[in-house]
Write a protein that holds these residues in place. Structure first.
Motif, PDB file in Angstrom:
ATOM      1  N   ALA A 288       0.838  -1.207   0.000  1.00 36.98           N
ATOM      2  CA  ALA A 288       0.000   0.000   0.000  1.00 36.98           C
ATOM      3  C   ALA A 288       0.868   1.249   0.000  1.00 36.98           C
ATOM      4  O   ALA A 288       0.523   2.279  -0.577  1.00 36.98           O
ATOM      5  CB  ALA A 288      -0.912   0.003   1.224  1.00 36.98           C
ATOM      6  N   LEU A 289       2.035   1.150   0.623  1.00 37.48           N
ATOM      7  CA  LEU A 289       2.934   2.288   0.725  1.00 37.48           C
ATOM      8  C   LEU A 289       3.756   2.488  -0.550  1.00 37.48           C
ATOM      9  O   LEU A 289       3.869   3.596  -1.077  1.00 37.48           O
ATOM     10  CB  LEU A 289       3.866   2.027   1.913  1.00 37.48           C
ATOM     11  CG  LEU A 289       4.588   3.194   2.543  1.00 37.48           C
ATOM     12  CD1 LEU A 289       3.614   4.276   2.975  1.00 37.48           C
ATOM     13  CD2 LEU A 289       5.372   2.675   3.755  1.00 37.48           C
ATOM     14  N   PHE A 290       4.323   1.384  -1.053  1.00 33.73           N
ATOM     15  CA  PHE A 290       5.297   1.541  -2.129  1.00 33.73           C
ATOM     16  C   PHE A 290       4.705   1.509  -3.533  1.00 33.73           C
ATOM     17  O   PHE A 290       5.304   2.037  -4.463  1.00 33.73           O
ATOM     18  CB  PHE A 290       6.432   0.518  -1.957  1.00 33.73           C
ATOM     19  CG  PHE A 290       7.258   0.799  -0.731  1.00 33.73           C
ATOM     20  CD1 PHE A 290       8.065   1.928  -0.672  1.00 33.73           C
ATOM     21  CD2 PHE A 290       7.199  -0.019   0.386  1.00 33.73           C
ATOM     22  CE1 PHE A 290       8.808   2.229   0.468  1.00 33.73           C
ATOM     23  CE2 PHE A 290       7.931   0.268   1.530  1.00 33.73           C
ATOM     24  CZ  PHE A 290       8.736   1.396   1.577  1.00 33.73           C
ATOM     25  N   GLU A 291       3.529   0.945  -3.677  1.00 33.13           N
ATOM     26  CA  GLU A 291       2.900   0.967  -5.010  1.00 33.13           C
ATOM     27  C   GLU A 291       2.650   2.391  -5.518  1.00 33.13           C
ATOM     28  O   GLU A 291       3.055   2.723  -6.632  1.00 33.13           O
ATOM     29  CB  GLU A 291       1.599   0.157  -5.001  1.00 33.13           C
ATOM     30  CG  GLU A 291       1.829  -1.304  -5.375  1.00 33.13           C
ATOM     31  CD  GLU A 291       0.618  -2.182  -5.101  1.00 33.13           C
ATOM     32  OE1 GLU A 291       0.736  -3.395  -5.314  1.00 33.13           O
ATOM     33  OE2 GLU A 291      -0.434  -1.649  -4.657  1.00 33.13           O
ATOM     34  N   PRO A 292       1.988   3.234  -4.709  1.00 30.38           N
ATOM     35  CA  PRO A 292       1.754   4.596  -5.219  1.00 30.38           C
ATOM     36  C   PRO A 292       3.046   5.366  -5.454  1.00 30.38           C
ATOM     37  O   PRO A 292       3.114   6.209  -6.355  1.00 30.38           O
ATOM     38  CB  PRO A 292       0.910   5.267  -4.131  1.00 30.38           C
ATOM     39  CG  PRO A 292       0.938   4.382  -2.955  1.00 30.38           C
ATOM     40  CD  PRO A 292       1.334   3.012  -3.404  1.00 30.38           C
ATOM     41  N   LEU A 293       4.099   5.065  -4.687  1.00 27.30           N
ATOM     42  CA  LEU A 293       5.388   5.730  -4.927  1.00 27.30           C
ATOM     43  C   LEU A 293       5.948   5.296  -6.281  1.00 27.30           C
ATOM     44  O   LEU A 293       6.449   6.113  -7.052  1.00 27.30           O
ATOM     45  CB  LEU A 293       6.381   5.386  -3.809  1.00 27.30           C
ATOM     46  CG  LEU A 293       6.098   6.036  -2.443  1.00 27.30           C
ATOM     47  CD1 LEU A 293       7.020   5.469  -1.373  1.00 27.30           C
ATOM     48  CD2 LEU A 293       6.267   7.553  -2.532  1.00 27.30           C
ATOM     49  N   ILE A 330       2.521  11.676  -0.986  1.00 33.53           N
ATOM     50  CA  ILE A 330       1.923  10.341  -1.129  1.00 33.53           C
ATOM     51  C   ILE A 330       1.929   9.596   0.205  1.00 33.53           C
ATOM     52  O   ILE A 330       0.917   9.048   0.645  1.00 33.53           O
ATOM     53  CB  ILE A 330       2.697   9.527  -2.193  1.00 33.53           C
ATOM     54  CG1 ILE A 330       2.506  10.170  -3.568  1.00 33.53           C
ATOM     55  CG2 ILE A 330       2.255   8.062  -2.193  1.00 33.53           C
ATOM     56  CD1 ILE A 330       3.397   9.616  -4.644  1.00 33.53           C
ATOM     57  N   VAL A 331       3.098   9.619   0.880  1.00 29.36           N
ATOM     58  CA  VAL A 331       3.244   8.840   2.111  1.00 29.36           C
ATOM     59  C   VAL A 331       2.324   9.378   3.209  1.00 29.36           C
ATOM     60  O   VAL A 331       1.705   8.607   3.952  1.00 29.36           O
ATOM     61  CB  VAL A 331       4.716   8.845   2.568  1.00 29.36           C
ATOM     62  CG1 VAL A 331       4.861   8.203   3.931  1.00 29.36           C
ATOM     63  CG2 VAL A 331       5.567   8.106   1.548  1.00 29.36           C
ATOM     64  N   ASN A 332       2.205  10.684   3.295  1.00 33.76           N
ATOM     65  CA  ASN A 332       1.306  11.244   4.311  1.00 33.76           C
ATOM     66  C   ASN A 332      -0.132  10.789   4.080  1.00 33.76           C
ATOM     67  O   ASN A 332      -0.839  10.437   5.018  1.00 33.76           O
ATOM     68  CB  ASN A 332       1.382  12.771   4.306  1.00 33.76           C
ATOM     69  CG  ASN A 332       2.545  13.259   5.167  1.00 33.76           C
ATOM     70  OD1 ASN A 332       2.721  12.805   6.296  1.00 33.76           O
ATOM     71  ND2 ASN A 332       3.354  14.150   4.624  1.00 33.76           N
ATOM     72  N   ALA A 333      -0.544  10.785   2.804  1.00 28.28           N
ATOM     73  CA  ALA A 333      -1.914  10.360   2.495  1.00 28.28           C
ATOM     74  C   ALA A 333      -2.111   8.888   2.857  1.00 28.28           C
ATOM     75  O   ALA A 333      -3.079   8.524   3.535  1.00 28.28           O
ATOM     76  CB  ALA A 333      -2.210  10.594   1.012  1.00 28.28           C
ATOM     77  N   VAL A 334      -1.152   8.041   2.430  1.00 29.61           N
ATOM     78  CA  VAL A 334      -1.283   6.601   2.695  1.00 29.61           C
ATOM     79  C   VAL A 334      -1.208   6.322   4.199  1.00 29.61           C
ATOM     80  O   VAL A 334      -1.974   5.510   4.733  1.00 29.61           O
ATOM     81  CB  VAL A 334      -0.188   5.798   1.950  1.00 29.61           C
ATOM     82  CG1 VAL A 334      -0.306   4.314   2.258  1.00 29.61           C
ATOM     83  CG2 VAL A 334      -0.293   6.032   0.453  1.00 29.61           C
ATOM     84  N   ALA A 335      -0.310   7.019   4.898  1.00 28.80           N
ATOM     85  CA  ALA A 335      -0.157   6.805   6.340  1.00 28.80           C
ATOM     86  C   ALA A 335      -1.472   7.116   7.048  1.00 28.80           C
ATOM     87  O   ALA A 335      -1.874   6.410   7.977  1.00 28.80           O
ATOM     88  CB  ALA A 335       0.970   7.682   6.881  1.00 28.80           C
ATOM     89  N   GLY A 336      -2.160   8.151   6.593  1.00 25.97           N
ATOM     90  CA  GLY A 336      -3.468   8.499   7.151  1.00 25.97           C
ATOM     91  C   GLY A 336      -4.452   7.355   6.975  1.00 25.97           C
ATOM     92  O   GLY A 336      -5.109   6.921   7.929  1.00 25.97           O
TER      93      GLY A 336
END
Ligand code: ASP
Ligand code: MG
Length: 426
Positions: A288-293, A330-336
């Motif tokens: 979930a974290l690295f795909e959008p990156l 991206i990471v802030n959004a996914v972390a949320g």
């Protein structure tokens, strides 16, 4: 005799005097019976200046237009080199990347070469001319002008060398070769005589700026021997080649070389560390974290996940500083979405890597590296390894200390301070 491809970087063609010196050297190479293909970069800081111009007129840079702009830099160099050659009686002809048939994919500003036709190149050589080709550019399968990413002239040179089956691809630059460490930081650095493609690949990937990573990949895949050398002193530099083949040849002469355990210590200060902390340790979190990156073309380098405690863990990774803003968004959004406790980042970090083909057969390199750093009171924040590389992330303030102590501890010191002039860092 043979075919020699000579690539001249920005500092090698920075002004009229340098361009005339290049012409003289091309003439010298030809006088030894070689056919010569020249690949040029843009003069000095031209590419940076063009990018700055683009920034001044607009915040929007359509890739197609940026490539149209940036390719002009190399066209200036190629025409001037041909004129300087004409002046000393050498018949030369310039070509853009498109004219020599460097066919790329359609990704503007970082296109990949798909094919090199090279017909006009071969015709020029057959007619006894020197071919001078603009580096860093090609034409896409959609017939648009593309560039190959910063430093891409190296890749042009290697691709052309493979296409004409050159005996060597000489990369002329402002340093005298590939060093065991950056001599600007480690004065005891030594010039390496030979390096295996694999070692050079690891070094380029670990932050060495001497050769563009893509050009080394291309050279290895097509077995093009590289000779990295200076256009200021013209002395012999560093050969990058298939060392096992080289040794097989040498062993008949009984002076095959053993792989040094460590060939170099490389640093990279262009990356930042991002940490997502307090995230659930369950399947799918990393994806979930690295795909959008990945979808956003952010180049993630080292990744470390802590052992979880009560089902909660931290994940840290590094990204190029130039991608940090995109990555954080991206990471802030996914972390949320994942209910993580928070996201932090640190730009004051450096990656320090030891590279050497001999590591394969010499265990204990990593352990020794960690001991040396511990004794120097350098804290290690992250670790990653390959078969011939060990990398650690440390605080940026420790860069110099880490490089110098490792260089000494692994027996790389040359015994004399580097004395050639130190050009500005690229
Ligand atoms: N001129 C381009 C750059 O500065 C390409 C190169 O020099 O290889 O990135
Ligand atoms: Mg360059």
């Amino acid at each position: 005799m043979g075919i020699v491809v000579q690539k001249y970087g920005g500092t090698s063609v920075a002004d009229p005097e340098r361009i005339k010196a290049v012409a003289e050297h091309v003439a010298f190479t030809r006088s030894h019976g070689n056919d010569v293909v020249v690949v040029v970069s843009a003069m000095g800081k031209t590419t940076d200046n063009l990018i700055s111009l683009a920034n001044q007129v607009s915040g929007t840079h359509p890739g197609r237009e940026l490539d149209m702009l940036l390719t002009t830099g190399e066209r200036i160099s190629m025409a001037l080199v041909c004129m300087a050659l004409a002046d000393i009686g050498i018949d030369a002809v310039s070509f853009t990347g498109s004219q020599v048939g460097i066919i790329t994919d359609t990704v503007h500003t970082k296109a990949k070469i798909l094919e090199v036709k090279g017909d006009r190149l071969r015709e020029a050589l057959a007619a006894g001319k020197v071919a001078v080709v603009a580096g860093f550019q090609g034409v896409s399968t959609d017939s648009e002008i593309t560039t190959l990413g910063r430093g891409g002239s190296d890749t042009t040179a290697v691709a052309l060398a493979a296409a004409v089956n050159a005996d060597v691809c000489e990369i002329y630059t402002d340093v005298t070769g590939v060093f065991s460490a950056d001599p600007r930081i480690v004065p005891q650095a030594r010039k390496l005589q030979h390096l295996d493609f694999e070692e050079m690949l690891e070094m380029a990937g670990a932050g060495s700026k001497v050769l563009a990573l893509r050009s080394v990949e291309f050279a290895r895949n097509h077995n093009v021997p590289l000779h990295v050398r200076s256009s200021f002193t013209w002395e012999h530099g560093t050969w990058v080649l298939d060392m096992s083949a080289f040794n097989a040849q040498q062993s008949s002469k009984e002076n095959a070389m053993e792989d040094p355990i460590i060939s170099g210590v490389v640093h990279e200060t262009g990356e930042a560390k991002v940490t997502v902390f307090g995230v659930a340790d369950k399947p799918g979190i990393s994806a979930a974290l690295f795909e959008p990156l990945a979808d956003a073309n952010v180049n993630v380098d080292m990744i470390v996940q802590n052992t979880s405690k009560d089902g909660i863990t931290d994940i840290s990774f590094t990204v190029p500083k130039s991608d940090l803003a995109t990555a954080l968004k991206i990471v802030n959004a996914v972390a949320g979405e994942l209910g993580a406790a928070g996201v932090t980042h640190d730009e004051a970090v450096a990656k320090i890597s030891l590279v050497g083909a001999g590591m394969k057969t010499s265990p204990g390199v990593a352990a020794k590296m960690f001991r040396v750093l511990a004794d120097a009171d350098v804290n290690i924040e992250m670790i990653s390894t390959s078969t011939i590389r060990v990398s650690v992330v440390v605080g940026a303030a420790n860069t110099e200390k880490a490089l110098r102590t490792l260089h000494t501890a692994f027996g790389l010191d040359s015994g004399q301070a580097y004395s050639a002039p130190l050009p500005e860092r690229k």
